[in-house]
Design a protein around this motif. Structure first.
Motif, PDB file in Angstrom:
ATOM      1  N   TYR A 130      52.337  39.962 -46.782  1.00 49.29           N
ATOM      2  CA  TYR A 130      51.387  40.131 -47.672  1.00 49.29           C
ATOM      3  C   TYR A 130      50.009  39.200 -47.559  1.00 49.29           C
ATOM      4  O   TYR A 130      50.353  38.249 -46.704  1.00 49.29           O
ATOM      5  CB  TYR A 130      51.785  39.808 -49.194  1.00 49.29           C
ATOM      6  CG  TYR A 130      53.037  40.482 -49.647  1.00 49.29           C
ATOM      7  CD1 TYR A 130      52.853  41.889 -49.914  1.00 49.29           C
ATOM      8  CD2 TYR A 130      54.151  39.846 -49.884  1.00 49.29           C
ATOM      9  CE1 TYR A 130      53.978  42.568 -50.380  1.00 49.29           C
ATOM     10  CE2 TYR A 130      55.506  40.690 -50.121  1.00 49.29           C
ATOM     11  CZ  TYR A 130      55.016  41.928 -50.541  1.00 49.29           C
ATOM     12  OH  TYR A 130      56.298  42.541 -50.786  1.00 49.29           O
ATOM     13  N   VAL A 131      48.881  39.828 -47.898  1.00 50.33           N
ATOM     14  CA  VAL A 131      47.555  39.155 -47.423  1.00 50.33           C
ATOM     15  C   VAL A 131      47.321  37.850 -48.564  1.00 50.33           C
ATOM     16  O   VAL A 131      46.789  36.975 -48.144  1.00 50.33           O
ATOM     17  CB  VAL A 131      46.430  39.796 -47.960  1.00 50.33           C
ATOM     18  CG1 VAL A 131      46.539  41.110 -46.999  1.00 50.33           C
ATOM     19  CG2 VAL A 131      46.302  40.443 -49.373  1.00 50.33           C
ATOM     20  N   GLY A 132      48.053  37.773 -49.389  1.00 54.39           N
ATOM     21  CA  GLY A 132      48.230  36.595 -50.327  1.00 54.39           C
ATOM     22  C   GLY A 132      47.076  36.535 -51.287  1.00 54.39           C
ATOM     23  O   GLY A 132      46.137  37.451 -51.357  1.00 54.39           O
ATOM     24  N   PRO A 133      46.800  35.619 -52.258  1.00 53.10           N
ATOM     25  CA  PRO A 133      45.742  35.499 -53.416  1.00 53.10           C
ATOM     26  C   PRO A 133      44.653  35.638 -52.609  1.00 53.10           C
ATOM     27  O   PRO A 133      44.254  34.799 -51.544  1.00 53.10           O
ATOM     28  CB  PRO A 133      46.178  34.298 -53.902  1.00 53.10           C
ATOM     29  CG  PRO A 133      47.690  33.864 -53.605  1.00 53.10           C
ATOM     30  CD  PRO A 133      47.861  34.254 -52.449  1.00 53.10           C
ATOM     31  N   GLN A 134      43.732  36.171 -53.219  1.00 51.52           N
ATOM     32  CA  GLN A 134      42.389  36.533 -52.932  1.00 51.52           C
ATOM     33  C   GLN A 134      41.168  35.622 -53.544  1.00 51.52           C
ATOM     34  O   GLN A 134      41.451  35.388 -54.681  1.00 51.52           O
ATOM     35  CB  GLN A 134      41.944  37.845 -52.879  1.00 51.52           C
ATOM     36  CG  GLN A 134      42.841  38.819 -51.945  1.00 51.52           C
ATOM     37  CD  GLN A 134      43.018  38.397 -50.330  1.00 51.52           C
ATOM     38  OE1 GLN A 134      41.736  38.621 -49.830  1.00 51.52           O
ATOM     39  NE2 GLN A 134      43.906  37.933 -49.914  1.00 51.52           N
ATOM     40  N   THR A 135      40.297  35.309 -52.895  1.00 51.91           N
ATOM     41  CA  THR A 135      39.118  34.367 -53.566  1.00 51.91           C
ATOM     42  C   THR A 135      38.117  35.264 -54.595  1.00 51.91           C
ATOM     43  O   THR A 135      37.584  34.950 -55.541  1.00 51.91           O
ATOM     44  CB  THR A 135      38.237  33.703 -52.661  1.00 51.91           C
ATOM     45  OG1 THR A 135      37.743  34.519 -51.642  1.00 51.91           O
ATOM     46  CG2 THR A 135      39.165  32.533 -51.867  1.00 51.91           C
ATOM     47  N   ILE A 136      38.070  36.693 -54.011  1.00 52.16           N
ATOM     48  CA  ILE A 136      37.377  37.705 -54.682  1.00 52.16           C
ATOM     49  C   ILE A 136      38.279  38.469 -55.373  1.00 52.16           C
ATOM     50  O   ILE A 136      39.082  39.047 -54.965  1.00 52.16           O
ATOM     51  CB  ILE A 136      36.474  38.504 -53.638  1.00 52.16           C
ATOM     52  CG1 ILE A 136      35.638  37.772 -52.919  1.00 52.16           C
ATOM     53  CG2 ILE A 136      35.832  39.627 -54.395  1.00 52.16           C
ATOM     54  CD1 ILE A 136      34.858  38.417 -51.684  1.00 52.16           C
ATOM     55  N   THR A 137      38.325  38.142 -56.747  1.00 50.16           N
ATOM     56  CA  THR A 137      39.205  38.843 -57.607  1.00 50.16           C
ATOM     57  C   THR A 137      38.723  40.147 -58.474  1.00 50.16           C
ATOM     58  O   THR A 137      39.411  40.767 -58.940  1.00 50.16           O
ATOM     59  CB  THR A 137      39.951  37.782 -58.736  1.00 50.16           C
ATOM     60  OG1 THR A 137      38.617  37.353 -59.459  1.00 50.16           O
ATOM     61  CG2 THR A 137      40.420  36.827 -58.069  1.00 50.16           C
ATOM     62  N   ALA A 138      37.476  40.731 -58.378  1.00 45.60           N
ATOM     63  CA  ALA A 138      37.063  41.829 -58.872  1.00 45.60           C
ATOM     64  C   ALA A 138      37.850  43.062 -58.433  1.00 45.60           C
ATOM     65  O   ALA A 138      38.004  43.145 -57.091  1.00 45.60           O
ATOM     66  CB  ALA A 138      35.384  41.922 -58.604  1.00 45.60           C
ATOM     67  N   ALA A 139      38.287  43.921 -59.334  1.00 47.77           N
ATOM     68  CA  ALA A 139      38.929  45.084 -59.041  1.00 47.77           C
ATOM     69  C   ALA A 139      38.205  46.039 -58.601  1.00 47.77           C
ATOM     70  O   ALA A 139      36.934  46.121 -58.881  1.00 47.77           O
ATOM     71  CB  ALA A 139      39.691  45.263 -60.157  1.00 47.77           C
ATOM     72  N   PRO A 140      38.469  46.905 -57.538  1.00 49.86           N
ATOM     73  CA  PRO A 140      37.565  48.024 -56.836  1.00 49.86           C
ATOM     74  C   PRO A 140      37.472  48.955 -58.051  1.00 49.86           C
ATOM     75  O   PRO A 140      38.326  49.277 -58.785  1.00 49.86           O
ATOM     76  CB  PRO A 140      38.636  48.692 -55.962  1.00 49.86           C
ATOM     77  CG  PRO A 140      39.990  48.202 -56.065  1.00 49.86           C
ATOM     78  CD  PRO A 140      39.874  46.845 -56.671  1.00 49.86           C
ATOM     79  N   SER A 141      36.437  49.797 -58.116  1.00 48.39           N
ATOM     80  CA  SER A 141      36.165  51.033 -58.993  1.00 48.39           C
ATOM     81  C   SER A 141      36.788  51.997 -58.670  1.00 48.39           C
ATOM     82  O   SER A 141      36.122  52.822 -57.691  1.00 48.39           O
ATOM     83  CB  SER A 141      34.389  50.946 -59.379  1.00 48.39           C
ATOM     84  OG  SER A 141      34.474  52.061 -60.360  1.00 48.39           O
ATOM     85  N   LEU A 142      37.986  52.481 -59.111  1.00 47.79           N
ATOM     86  CA  LEU A 142      38.547  53.536 -58.690  1.00 47.79           C
ATOM     87  C   LEU A 142      39.124  54.490 -59.984  1.00 47.79           C
ATOM     88  O   LEU A 142      40.317  54.541 -60.240  1.00 47.79           O
ATOM     89  CB  LEU A 142      39.856  53.451 -57.804  1.00 47.79           C
ATOM     90  CG  LEU A 142      39.673  52.810 -56.397  1.00 47.79           C
ATOM     91  CD1 LEU A 142      40.862  52.320 -55.759  1.00 47.79           C
ATOM     92  CD2 LEU A 142      38.775  53.747 -55.765  1.00 47.79           C
ATOM     93  N   PRO A 143      38.191  55.088 -60.828  1.00 43.29           N
ATOM     94  CA  PRO A 143      38.524  55.430 -62.176  1.00 43.29           C
ATOM     95  C   PRO A 143      39.346  56.778 -62.126  1.00 43.29           C
ATOM     96  O   PRO A 143      38.935  57.753 -61.381  1.00 43.29           O
ATOM     97  CB  PRO A 143      37.144  55.848 -62.591  1.00 43.29           C
ATOM     98  CG  PRO A 143      36.174  56.164 -61.518  1.00 43.29           C
ATOM     99  CD  PRO A 143      36.703  54.923 -60.632  1.00 43.29           C
TER     100      PRO A 143
END
Length: 262
Positions: A130-143
Motif C-alpha cells: 500500500y501507498v500509505g496515508p497521503q498528505t493530499i486527502t481531496a478525493a478525485p472527482s469521478l461522479p
C-alpha cells in the motif's frame, strides 16, 4: 466466462467475477488495471476500462444482494413476532420481480469475458503493498463511477475507501505517478464532448452524461435495480462480547463483524 493467462486461473471458471463478488477486501491502483483480493491474490488486467465496468457492476450487485439478504433475514426474524406486529412489516418482503432481476444480473455478470493474469503475492510484496496515508486527502472527482458511494481517504492503506470492502488507488504502482500522462483524446458518443481523458474519467462522464440514454446497453449493470434504502429500518442494537463495543447493525453486518474476531 472470464478468460485468463494463468494456468491456475483457467481451471476455475469466472474466477475474476467471483473474487469481485465475494472477497472480503478489494484494493486497486489508479486505473484499476491491478487489483488485490483479500491482501494476497493479485489480478492484472490489460483492459482497464472493462475491468472498471465489471468492478462498478459488482458494487451494484453486492449492494443489492446484501440489501435483499438483510430484508429476508429480518422477515424471517419477524415471523416469530405476534401476528399484529407482523402485519406492520409486510413491506419488507422481497418481491419475485426483484429476485428475478438480481438473478439475471448475476448470470450476466458471471458470463462476461475479460482477460487477466492471476498470481499469489510473496510475503515481501504484501509488506509493501500500500501507498500509505497521503498528505493530499481531496478525493478525485469521478461522479457516478462507483454509484452513490462517497470516496473518503483510507487512514492506513492510503487511497480512498469506496465501501467497507473496496479501497481505490491504494496499491503501490509506478504508473500511479504518471496517471495524468495516460489520458488519450476521446469523443463522447452521446454529447460529442472531445477531451483527453483517462479510462476512469471517460466512464465517469458516460455515467453522468445528460444526453446518454437512460436504459443503457444490455448487461449486468442495468439488470439490477438500485437496492432499496431500508438498511436503517433493519438495523438493531448489537453488543459484541469479543470487543465489548455496542453497534447498530443489520443481520449481515453482525455476521461480518463476528468473522473479524475468528
Amino acid at each position: 466466462m472470464a478468460s485468463c493467462l494463468s494456468p491456475t486461473a483457467c481451471l476455475l471458471p469466472a474466477l475474476f467475477q467471483s473474487l469481485l463478488l465475494f472477497s472480503r477486501s478489494l484494493d486497486t491502483n489508479a486505473d484499476c488495471s491491478r487489483l488485490v483480493a483479500d491482501g494476497w491474490l493479485e489480478l492484472q488486467l490489460a483492459d482497464s476500462e472493462n475491468a472498471i465496468r465489471l468492478l462498478a457492476a459488482s458494487l451494484r450487485l453486492r449492494a443489492h444482494w446484501e440489501s435483499a439478504l438483510d430484508r429476508q433475514l429480518a422477515h424471517q426474524a419477524r415471523r416469530r413476532l405476534p401476528e399484529e406486529e407482523e402485519e406492520e412489516e409486510e413491506d419488507g418482503r422481497i418481491s419475485h420481480k426483484e429476485v428475478v432481476a438480481l438473478s439475471r444480473g448475476l448470470l450476466q455478470f458471471m458470463a462476461s469475458k475479460i482477460p487477466y493474469r492471476l498470481r499469489r503475492l510473496t510475503g515481501l510484496e504484501t509488506q509493501n503493498l500500500y501507498v500509505g496515508p497521503q498528505t493530499i486527502t481531496a478525493a478525485p472527482s469521478l461522479p457516478g463511477l462507483f454509484g452513490s458511494s462517497a470516496l473518503s481517504p483510507h487512514p492506513t492503506k492510503g487511497g480512498y475507501a469506496v465501501t467497507d470492502f473496496l479501497t481505490y488507488n491504494c496499491l503501490t504502482s509506478d504508473t500511479d505517478l504518471y496517471s495524468d500522462c495516460l489520458r488519450t483524446f476521446w469523443t463522447c458518443p452521446h454529447c460529442g464532448l472531445h477531451l483527453p481523458l483517462t479510462p476512469l474519467e471517460r466512464m465517469a462522464h458516460e455515467n453522468t452524461c445528460p444526453q446518454a440514454p437512460r436504459d443503457g446497453p444490455p448487461g449486468a449493470e442495468e439488470a439490477v435495480p438500485e437496492p432499496q434504502q431500508k438498511a436503517s429500518a433493519l438495523q438493531r442494537p448489537y453488543h459484541c462480547e469479543a470487543c465489548q463495543q455496542d453497534f447498530l447493525f443489520t443481520p449481515t453486518e453482525v455476521l461480518r463483524h463476528r468473522r473479524q474476531h475468528v
